[in-house]
Design an enzyme around this catalytic site. Structure first.
Site, PDB file in Angstrom:
ATOM      1  N   TYR A 154     -45.002   6.999  -5.558  1.00 38.32           N
ATOM      2  CA  TYR A 154     -44.293   8.289  -5.442  1.00 38.32           C
ATOM      3  C   TYR A 154     -43.800   8.809  -6.803  1.00 38.32           C
ATOM      4  CZ  TYR A 154     -40.353  11.281  -3.842  1.00 38.32           C
ATOM      5  OH  TYR A 154     -39.464  12.304  -3.631  1.00 38.32           O
ATOM      6  N   ASP A 159     -39.688   0.266   0.931  1.00 38.42           N
ATOM      7  CA  ASP A 159     -39.467   1.669   1.272  1.00 38.42           C
ATOM      8  C   ASP A 159     -40.367   1.959   2.471  1.00 38.42           C
ATOM      9  OD1 ASP A 159     -39.672   4.434   1.431  1.00 38.42           O
ATOM     10  OD2 ASP A 159     -39.528   4.729  -0.732  1.00 38.42           O
ATOM     11  N   ILE A 198     -40.175   4.583   4.664  1.00 33.17           N
ATOM     12  CA  ILE A 198     -39.820   5.893   5.208  1.00 33.17           C
ATOM     13  C   ILE A 198     -40.954   6.559   5.990  1.00 33.17           C
ATOM     14  CG2 ILE A 198     -38.113   6.262   3.382  1.00 33.17           C
ATOM     15  CD1 ILE A 198     -39.982   8.365   2.181  1.00 33.17           C
ATOM     16  N   LYS A 239     -39.332  11.933   7.014  1.00 31.07           N
ATOM     17  CA  LYS A 239     -40.765  11.951   7.294  1.00 31.07           C
ATOM     18  C   LYS A 239     -41.035  11.666   8.768  1.00 31.07           C
ATOM     19  CE  LYS A 239     -41.098  12.298   2.850  1.00 31.07           C
ATOM     20  NZ  LYS A 239     -41.306  13.614   2.236  1.00 31.07           N
TER      21      LYS A 239
END
Lengths: 488, 488
Positions: free
Chosen positions: B155, B240, B242, B279
């Site tokens: 990211y 992570d 998400i 998300k």
């Protein structure tokens, strides 16, 4: 081999931050909250519980806000009238914020300043409450190790908000009761000089105006002097103005924005405001913090940082409509001021009748109560002794001055706007009873002393007998005496 | 005197942070957004505008959410049915969060994991979005200068989220197309060893699972290897997760929480999860970020830090009700998965028909598109050249692989869930037209080359003529050819 230290396993697993105490939460300011949480007062379910007077909340005008919400269902994305906005708002994450929200906040800030200053919507930067806003401005202005001057007493959580993660240091500028805790040029110069001697890089001065915990505002001349001071030193001035709309009597509030507007010589790149809707509107749960800077680089940097603490778009959307409603805002600000004035005078007059004085104030959701005469010794320990009695026996969570870094013992911040009228009355009753008991104790001690002295055949003056029979020491509901243990 | 430097006026006024570029916003990832903002596509008002395919938003299930809101008016504090909660909620600012909110999030996370793991509500810590959550976990685990291994591509905003204000460094663990960008033990060991040689203090490994930008999930065995790796090195593992609920086809999602639950030897104090509703639910505007740690000290520290990024209590209150509704959540998760699968296959099959391949994926709101054959040179500059054409001429904001720190040129992340079906079709049409034009250009270049070669009387092989007449190069709508400029 060697020292036998296995570098992989023995080194510190967490950050220094995670294992040190610099968050400042081990303060009596927060301990009092824990006492309240364990045994919270409720008029019917727990009438002997702890009354929360340590929380600077503004609950006096919720009826006005609820009425506005009732007649503006389209301001919410969760009503049939506003639901068609849901997807756009749930998706909105631009760190500039909703244009309507920024405009609404700028307009509201202007109204709070009596319309004498115009705030630019493009300089409104969002943060997670004033907590986030204060940290963001520190990250923008100072490097780890740099220092900020802050007049004391100041908000106990500044250690967390300003210093914990930024590494910035606070240098207190001490004030005291001799001049009603006003900031003097001498105190500022002394603190600045001391910092230089300590090789600290002073990056600015931070003031809370109106003051928490004092409930006082800075007059125009003092503000001008402060602006001149920071210009001379070429350091920043951060003005935490989160209590701006809690001013309930004269003198009226003078924002740094107004002062700067009127001054001929001022480097505006040094001027920054922290604002919030937690106190003025009574919305601490909505986490609306604002950084307003006259410095473009700071605006840009703070806006990038706002990614860490954006206001929920659901909340932005509702507030955009509410804060843009002139009629509502004008009425709310006027009425809030009236109600705060009334509450403050009811509370402080109640205290006065018991002989308890507060610092004269014109703002805030609290008063700065002087209990010096009740201390067994004029030290922080004496102040904490009395505080423990008040929290644990009187069952009032008030906050000791030492947690605000006050340099004089015996002052306490007492919040009065986070409860209904009846709870405030109950708090006053408890204080009255406590003061009465303290008076009884004082009489007992006095009597014992007299007996001892008489036994020692010391000639005891008639005036002492007269004093002991005076009305002020007879009843548990009488005005508070000066403690016999201490000088006043 | 001396050098003439006036210490007061010449020293840096702002923080180093405010004047450096370490926020990482000067990345093409963000530049593409600016291009979109300047000229946003609208089906009727601006049909030739830039289509936003750089935003990993999930807009496919808003009808389900809106329907829930319509039939649950008491979940909002701004409806006649819920208004009586307004004052309590507006006032609520406890950094533990509303109990109902924490319970709701814990339950939701469990459902996202197919009910195979139970999450404890007391370990749910709020943050301002995943942005805030990622920064908070870094502040808890690492000191300035410490390093985290992160498999690349990753990211683009990690530079801001993980490093900017914390001073933490990222060490990329490189992966490539040879094994479909999977993380290998060798790559991890190489990165770790290199970091040690550079005298960096490696504090942990951070993985994004499902991966952004790859849209792939880590299988159980890889997860186990990673957990073993971090245990051997005694460093942290931050997962992570998400995009957990965006998994739309097999293999199903395996959270680190499930792996840790099943492993015999694992120091749980090293395991931390970052989660969010941006998300999986499509609520980026609501700023719900979650830190979930198995380490009590980290939970305590992160909770204190959550003061800087609490979720608006208005939003907490609504989500507490929504996430606790079993029937709604079960249906939402199932339906969301079905719709994402359909959207992904429509989009990638559309690309396939033009000869454009994407990395096979089973999750995410995007695909990882391979345009290597269209690059003029296999370098970052070649990738950026093509990207500028796509953004400025094709008018699609997609994100170049280099902004994700991908070590191979020619990959692009393309988001497909932040638009309606018609907009996606329009995007496919534009890509088809562009690829067709590129094919025409390629033919022209080839023809010129042939002419030159023929003029040089070089014997040109019949196979080349045959290739030039092949269907793939005849029509502007034909599948994408390999660029003649480059090796494939």
């Amino acid at each position: 081999m060697g020292s036998g230290n296995d570098d992989t396993t023995s080194r510190q697993l967490l950050s220094s931050m995670a294992v040190n105490d610099k968050h400042g939460q081990n303060s009596p300011y927060f301990d009092g909250w824990i006492a309240y949480d364990r045994d919270p007062f409720h008029p019917t379910n727990n009438p002997r519980g702890v009354i929360q007077m340590g929380l600077a909340e503004n609950q006096l005008c919720f009826d006005l806000i609820e009425e506005w919400i009732r007649i503006n269902p389209d301001a919410s994305i969760c009503t049939p009238q506003g639901l068609h906005h849901f997807r756009d708002i749930a998706n909105f994450q631009d760190y500039h914020g909703l244009p309507g929200f920024r405009n609404g906040v700028a307009k509201f800030m202007s109204k709070v300043n009596g319309g004498r200053v115009k705030f630019e919507a493009d300089r409104i930067v969002m943060s997670g409450g004033a907590t986030g806003a204060n940290e963001v401005i520190m990250f923008c202005l100072a490097d780890p190790g740099d220092a900020f001057l802050i007049p004391a007493p100041y908000y106990p959580a500044y250690a967390r908000d300003l210093c914990w993660r930024t590494g910035v240091q606070i240098i207190p500028v001490h004030t005291g009761r001799s001049n009603n805790f006003q900031i003097t040029k001498e105190a500022l110069d002394t603190a600045y000089k001391k910092a230089q001697e300590d090789n600290l890089n002073v990056k600015g001065l931070l003031i809370t105006n109106p003051s928490n915990p004092l409930g006082t505002t800075l007059d125009r001349d003092t503000m001008k002097s402060l602006v001149t001071f920071i210009n001379q030193k070429n350091i920043h001035l951060v003005c935490d103005e989160i209590y701006a709309a809690t001013v309930f009597s004269t003198p009226s509030f003078v924002s740094v924005s107004e002062v700067v507007q009127d001054m001929e010589f001022c480097n505006r790149d040094l001027i920054h405001i922290v604002y919030s809707l937690s106190k003025d509107m009574g919305f601490p749960g909505f986490r609306v913090g604002i950084v307003y800077s006259y410095n473009d680089t700071v605006v840009n940097c703070a806006r990038k940082m706002s990614s860490f603490g954006l206001v929920s778009s659901q909340t932005q959307h509702m507030l955009a409509a509410m804060l843009s409603d002139d009629h509502f805002v004008d009425n709310f600000l006027a009425e809030s001021s009236i109600r705060l004035a009334k509450r403050q005078s009811l509370f402080t007059e109640g205290l006065e009748k018991m002989g308890i004085a507060c610092l004269p104030s014109n703002a805030g959701l609290f008063c700065w109560m002087n209990l010096r005469s009740l201390l067994r010794e004029q030290t922080v320990e004496g102040e904490m002794q009395l505080w423990r009695v008040i929290v644990n026996e009187v069952k009032l969570n008030i906050s000791p001055g030492s947690s605000f870094n006050c340099s004089e013992a015996g002052w306490y911040r007492v919040c009065f706007a986070n409860m209904d009228y009846e709870t405030m009355e109950e708090a006053l009753r408890r204080i009255r009873a406590f003061v009465g008991k303290e008076a009884e104790k004082a009489i007992e001690v006095m009597k014992n002393m007299r007996n001892i002295i008489q036994k020692l055949r010391v000639n005891f003056s008639a005036r002492f007998d007269e004093f002991m029979m005076s009305p002020s020491l007879r009843s548990p509901h009488s005005p508070m005496p000066h403690s016999p243990f201490v000088e006043v």
